[in-house]
Design a protein around this motif. Structure first.
Motif, PDB file in Angstrom:
ATOM      1  N   LEU A  78     -42.602  -2.561  28.739  1.00  0.00           N
ATOM      2  CA  LEU A  78     -41.218  -3.034  28.621  1.00  0.00           C
ATOM      3  C   LEU A  78     -40.806  -3.909  29.811  1.00  0.00           C
ATOM      4  CD1 LEU A  78     -39.424   0.341  27.752  1.00  0.00           C
ATOM      5  CD2 LEU A  78     -39.832  -1.558  26.162  1.00  0.00           C
ATOM      6  N   PHE A  79     -41.459  -3.691  30.940  1.00  0.00           N
ATOM      7  CA  PHE A  79     -40.946  -4.278  32.187  1.00  0.00           C
ATOM      8  C   PHE A  79     -41.398  -5.728  32.356  1.00  0.00           C
ATOM      9  CE2 PHE A  79     -41.571   0.391  33.303  1.00  0.00           C
ATOM     10  CZ  PHE A  79     -40.337   0.729  32.805  1.00  0.00           C
ATOM     11  N   PRO A  80     -40.531  -6.563  32.919  1.00  0.00           N
ATOM     12  CA  PRO A  80     -40.795  -8.002  32.996  1.00  0.00           C
ATOM     13  C   PRO A  80     -41.942  -8.372  33.940  1.00  0.00           C
ATOM     14  CG  PRO A  80     -38.489  -7.486  33.542  1.00  0.00           C
ATOM     15  CD  PRO A  80     -39.198  -6.208  33.427  1.00  0.00           C
ATOM     16  N   ALA A  81     -42.211  -7.559  34.954  1.00  0.00           N
ATOM     17  CA  ALA A  81     -43.256  -7.890  35.929  1.00  0.00           C
ATOM     18  C   ALA A  81     -43.693  -6.626  36.643  1.00  0.00           C
ATOM     19  CB  ALA A  81     -42.734  -8.915  36.930  1.00  0.00           C
ATOM     20  N   LYS A  82     -44.695  -6.759  37.498  1.00  0.00           N
ATOM     21  CA  LYS A  82     -45.185  -5.613  38.277  1.00  0.00           C
ATOM     22  C   LYS A  82     -44.939  -5.885  39.763  1.00  0.00           C
ATOM     23  CE  LYS A  82     -49.069  -4.890  35.156  1.00  0.00           C
ATOM     24  NZ  LYS A  82     -50.528  -4.816  35.007  1.00  0.00           N
ATOM     25  N   LEU A 110     -26.446   1.986  41.041  1.00  0.00           N
ATOM     26  CA  LEU A 110     -25.983   3.340  41.357  1.00  0.00           C
ATOM     27  C   LEU A 110     -26.494   4.277  40.265  1.00  0.00           C
ATOM     28  CD1 LEU A 110     -22.289   2.514  42.444  1.00  0.00           C
ATOM     29  CD2 LEU A 110     -24.324   2.694  43.885  1.00  0.00           C
ATOM     30  N   GLY A 111     -27.445   5.178  40.674  1.00  0.00           N
ATOM     31  CA  GLY A 111     -28.047   6.102  39.709  1.00  0.00           C
ATOM     32  C   GLY A 111     -27.327   7.414  39.726  1.00  0.00           C
ATOM     33  N   GLY A 112     -27.767   8.270  38.875  1.00  0.00           N
ATOM     34  CA  GLY A 112     -28.979   8.344  38.133  1.00  0.00           C
ATOM     35  C   GLY A 112     -30.166   8.800  39.014  1.00  0.00           C
ATOM     36  N   GLU A 113     -31.154   9.393  38.295  1.00  0.00           N
ATOM     37  CA  GLU A 113     -32.367   9.826  39.000  1.00  0.00           C
ATOM     38  C   GLU A 113     -33.192   8.594  39.404  1.00  0.00           C
ATOM     39  OE1 GLU A 113     -34.800   9.158  36.863  1.00  0.00           O
ATOM     40  OE2 GLU A 113     -33.975   9.568  34.871  1.00  0.00           O
ATOM     41  N   CYS A 114     -34.276   8.853  40.140  1.00  0.00           N
ATOM     42  CA  CYS A 114     -35.007   7.764  40.793  1.00  0.00           C
ATOM     43  C   CYS A 114     -35.497   6.656  39.868  1.00  0.00           C
ATOM     44  CB  CYS A 114     -36.208   8.330  41.552  1.00  0.00           C
ATOM     45  SG  CYS A 114     -35.740   8.935  43.184  1.00  0.00           S
ATOM     46  N   SER A 115     -35.724   6.980  38.597  1.00  0.00           N
ATOM     47  CA  SER A 115     -36.317   5.960  37.732  1.00  0.00           C
ATOM     48  C   SER A 115     -35.372   4.799  37.442  1.00  0.00           C
ATOM     49  CB  SER A 115     -36.797   6.596  36.418  1.00  0.00           C
ATOM     50  OG  SER A 115     -35.710   6.951  35.603  1.00  0.00           O
ATOM     51  N   VAL A 116     -34.112   4.892  37.864  1.00  0.00           N
ATOM     52  CA  VAL A 116     -33.162   3.793  37.624  1.00  0.00           C
ATOM     53  C   VAL A 116     -33.526   2.535  38.414  1.00  0.00           C
ATOM     54  CG1 VAL A 116     -31.277   5.362  37.072  1.00  0.00           C
ATOM     55  CG2 VAL A 116     -31.527   4.533  39.428  1.00  0.00           C
ATOM     56  N   SER A 117     -34.462   2.637  39.364  1.00  0.00           N
ATOM     57  CA  SER A 117     -34.885   1.435  40.103  1.00  0.00           C
ATOM     58  C   SER A 117     -35.859   0.573  39.310  1.00  0.00           C
ATOM     59  CB  SER A 117     -35.547   1.830  41.427  1.00  0.00           C
ATOM     60  OG  SER A 117     -34.578   2.126  42.407  1.00  0.00           O
ATOM     61  N   VAL A 118     -36.549   1.171  38.342  1.00  0.00           N
ATOM     62  CA  VAL A 118     -37.698   0.478  37.750  1.00  0.00           C
ATOM     63  C   VAL A 118     -37.305  -0.823  37.049  1.00  0.00           C
ATOM     64  CG1 VAL A 118     -39.711   0.714  36.276  1.00  0.00           C
ATOM     65  CG2 VAL A 118     -38.831   2.733  37.447  1.00  0.00           C
ATOM     66  N   VAL A 119     -36.296  -0.772  36.192  1.00  0.00           N
ATOM     67  CA  VAL A 119     -35.920  -1.985  35.458  1.00  0.00           C
ATOM     68  C   VAL A 119     -35.370  -3.066  36.395  1.00  0.00           C
ATOM     69  CG1 VAL A 119     -34.439  -2.950  33.650  1.00  0.00           C
ATOM     70  CG2 VAL A 119     -35.645  -0.796  33.253  1.00  0.00           C
ATOM     71  N   ALA A 171     -44.435   3.394  38.034  1.00  0.00           N
ATOM     72  CA  ALA A 171     -43.939   2.558  36.932  1.00  0.00           C
ATOM     73  C   ALA A 171     -43.609   1.143  37.431  1.00  0.00           C
ATOM     74  CB  ALA A 171     -42.705   3.200  36.280  1.00  0.00           C
ATOM     75  N   CYS A 172     -43.051   1.035  38.635  1.00  0.00           N
ATOM     76  CA  CYS A 172     -42.773  -0.297  39.216  1.00  0.00           C
ATOM     77  C   CYS A 172     -44.063  -1.117  39.359  1.00  0.00           C
ATOM     78  CB  CYS A 172     -42.122  -0.170  40.586  1.00  0.00           C
ATOM     79  SG  CYS A 172     -40.404   0.355  40.557  1.00  0.00           S
ATOM     80  N   PHE A 173     -45.190  -0.400  39.575  1.00  0.00           N
ATOM     81  CA  PHE A 173     -46.483  -1.077  39.722  1.00  0.00           C
ATOM     82  C   PHE A 173     -47.133  -1.357  38.363  1.00  0.00           C
ATOM     83  CE2 PHE A 173     -46.882   1.560  43.877  1.00  0.00           C
ATOM     84  CZ  PHE A 173     -46.049   0.675  44.534  1.00  0.00           C
ATOM     85  N   GLY A 174     -46.455  -0.991  37.288  1.00  0.00           N
ATOM     86  CA  GLY A 174     -47.015  -1.203  35.950  1.00  0.00           C
ATOM     87  C   GLY A 174     -48.021  -0.133  35.568  1.00  0.00           C
ATOM     88  N   MET A 175     -48.004   0.989  36.279  1.00  0.00           N
ATOM     89  CA  MET A 175     -48.942   2.079  35.982  1.00  0.00           C
ATOM     90  C   MET A 175     -48.216   3.198  35.231  1.00  0.00           C
ATOM     91  SD  MET A 175     -50.618   2.207  39.779  1.00  0.00           S
ATOM     92  CE  MET A 175     -51.851   3.464  39.452  1.00  0.00           C
ATOM     93  N   ALA A 219     -38.805  -8.714  40.498  1.00  0.00           N
ATOM     94  CA  ALA A 219     -40.192  -9.130  40.745  1.00  0.00           C
ATOM     95  C   ALA A 219     -40.545 -10.345  39.903  1.00  0.00           C
ATOM     96  CB  ALA A 219     -41.145  -7.973  40.437  1.00  0.00           C
ATOM     97  N   GLU A 220     -39.998 -10.401  38.704  1.00  0.00           N
ATOM     98  CA  GLU A 220     -40.229 -11.561  37.843  1.00  0.00           C
ATOM     99  C   GLU A 220     -39.484 -12.779  38.381  1.00  0.00           C
ATOM    100  OE1 GLU A 220     -39.879 -12.441  33.080  1.00  0.00           O
ATOM    101  OE2 GLU A 220     -38.069 -11.767  34.094  1.00  0.00           O
TER     102      GLU A 220
END
Lengths: 336, 336
Positions: free
Chosen positions: B205-209, B143-152, B193-197, B158-159
């Protein structure tokens, strides 16, 4: 204070032959007594008790038809969620907070004797009064719930400060309905109930009556089929001011308050008094309402000159929140 | 299972001369082993752990100018209140709930390297990942928060499920910005960011792409100055569907999901995907959006055929609540 006087005299006139040790002991005892007395009088002045009353009563509204895009039962009980949200939005405080237990059963909305939710309102009014009496506060801030949540706290305060309370009822509507009027919502009978007018079984519950001649409606602009007429208002003898009357300054309210001779004020604030062009937070959306800053200014101007012993925020109807809540309730991972 | 087989054989072929007492003991041991094995496999099937992640991050938005009737700092931090309110509105659950600690200091909004709130986002992303790793959930509802809260949470998943996760990104916007674009809000860079870009320090910082070719944007309709262009979308290679594509049924999404070969899905739901004619719950108010019942249907249709391991509700901007909160904060009895 007699003991204090006695000890003072003793100290001043004490035999000079008294040993210094004894004189020192006497001084300590005296200081303790003076200190305690001072602290106590100070506590009485500044630490009088304010109770925060969460009162999510919804049974007094008959409002479902006004929001056809939301399921009817969710609109009816929307005030319940409204009170929950006001509690989240209210500033954090060390005030003691109590909540009136409110039924969410749709059966409790049943009309009887021309009043929606009649039995629930009787039970919940009793419960609210019991809760307040148990806490015995000097001031009450109430988060509703529909407009009728003011009735129990205001009549409790009327009993506590006899003949010394004026009522400022900030509302787009007069709330002067009576049982037998075509609209059966008890929230439209809230101010009449404060005056001890209406259904006998209900008004007999209340500790005291407020005085119509010491009451004023501010922001009033909507007399319609569901609300008491101008004639009713004149008959009961309640003053009112339109939004335009207070748009520039609070003089009209303050001048009127002087005429009441009261030193204490209870303020009821129905969110529908606000201008829907600025915010839609309540059920009613009558145009040309009060600006937020006007309401804030009027209330604070009153508080500068009078002891505000009651403040109610009423009629929150969280349209967007209800829709989000219903949506989240249908989501995988969340609903499981 | 070898021990189990051995014990079975032992039981069946055991010497008939064995005393009944010994046979009974063997039976008890066998039953215990079978029972424990069954309970464990059942727990893995049905009781896998879902974490409820409250993630009130607001630093990724640069949105104050879009709501001039609310003080700028209150709009910027409005997502924080939005997450608090989503938590109140979400169905009650026994799910473990954890909250990512988020700074409310306006200093934390400072831009660096073309990204608003750069330092705060790095710190808070680390904190979120630490929290998630500590709990080691199988599924995450955020529950966000702006959209970037999905990335982590999404890159953590994905990992956990390598090459087996498809992304359904329900959003009016593509969220495919990159540092250096004119709009510096990190929430518009969330999918990239989810794609590692994007910024190296952040994406490292992110565990996977996640895989762009296994990702689809649903409800997309707003390419504008602040958002990535259609060309960027094609270049990265992310499919999309307009609101009209899913208005009647969810076939387009389900057909596309089949092509990914994934068995698990993470769903990001930006509230701005919804039609502002029905509800204004987010910052964006682009017209002709998805109906609430369409989003509910699409998400549930996906959940019927796939294992939804991630679900995010993002971008709540509680306009009315902010105004009420600010108003209550100026009221006598409440502010004291």
């Amino acid at each position: 204070m007699r003991v204090y006087q006695y000890l003072c005299d003793l100290y001043i006139h004490s035999n000079f032959a008294l040993k210094m040790k004894h004189k020192f002991l006497l001084f300590v005892v005296l200081s303790l007594i003076i200190g305690t007395t001072y602290a106590k009088s100070n506590e009485m002045k500044t630490n009088s008790k304010t109770l925060r009353l969460i009162y999510p009563q919804w049974q007094g509204g008959v409002v479902a038809s006004w929001m056809p895009d939301i399921p009817a039962n969710d609109v009816s009980r929307g005030y319940f969620l409204g009170a929950q949200l006001l509690q989240v939005l209210a500033p954090e405080s060390k005030q003691q907070t109590v909540e009136v237990p409110i039924s969410l059963d749709m059966e409790s909305h049943k009309e009887e004797k021309g009043i929606s939710g009649y039995r629930a309102i009787i039970k919940q009014s009793k419960d609210a009064l019991d809760l307040i009496r148990r806490e015995n506060p000097d001031r009450i801030v109430t988060l509703g719930g529909e407009c009728s949540v003011s009735v129990v706290p205001f009549t409790y305060l009327a009993e506590k400060y006899p003949e010394d309370v004026a009522v400022v009822w900030i509302d787009a509507h007069p709330d002067l309905n009576l049982p037998g009027d075509s609209y059966t919502g008890y929230h439209a009978m809230a101010l009449t109930a404060c005056f001890g007018m209406g259904d006998k079984e209900i008004v007999d519950l209340f500790p005291a009556k407020l005085n119509p001649s010491k009451s004023i409606i501010v922001g009033l602009r909507a007399w319609n089929d569901t609300n008491a007429s101008k004639e009713r208002q004149e008959e009961i003898g309640v003053e009112s001011l339109s939004p335009a009357h207070v748009a520039q300054n609070s003089t009209a309210v303050l001048d009127w308050l002087k005429t009441t001779g009261a030193s204490k004020v209870v303020i009821h604030f129905d969110l529908d008094a606000l201008d829907p062009a600025e915010i839609i937070a309540a059920v009613g959306t009558d145009p040309d309402g009060l600006k937020i800053e006007t309401v804030v200014r009027v209330i604070n101007d009153i508080a500068k000159e009078y002891d505000v012993v009651g403040l109610t925020i009423a009629e929150p109807m969280p349209r967007v929140a209800i829709k989000i809540k219903n949506m989240l309730n249908q989501m995988p991972l969340l609903k499981e």
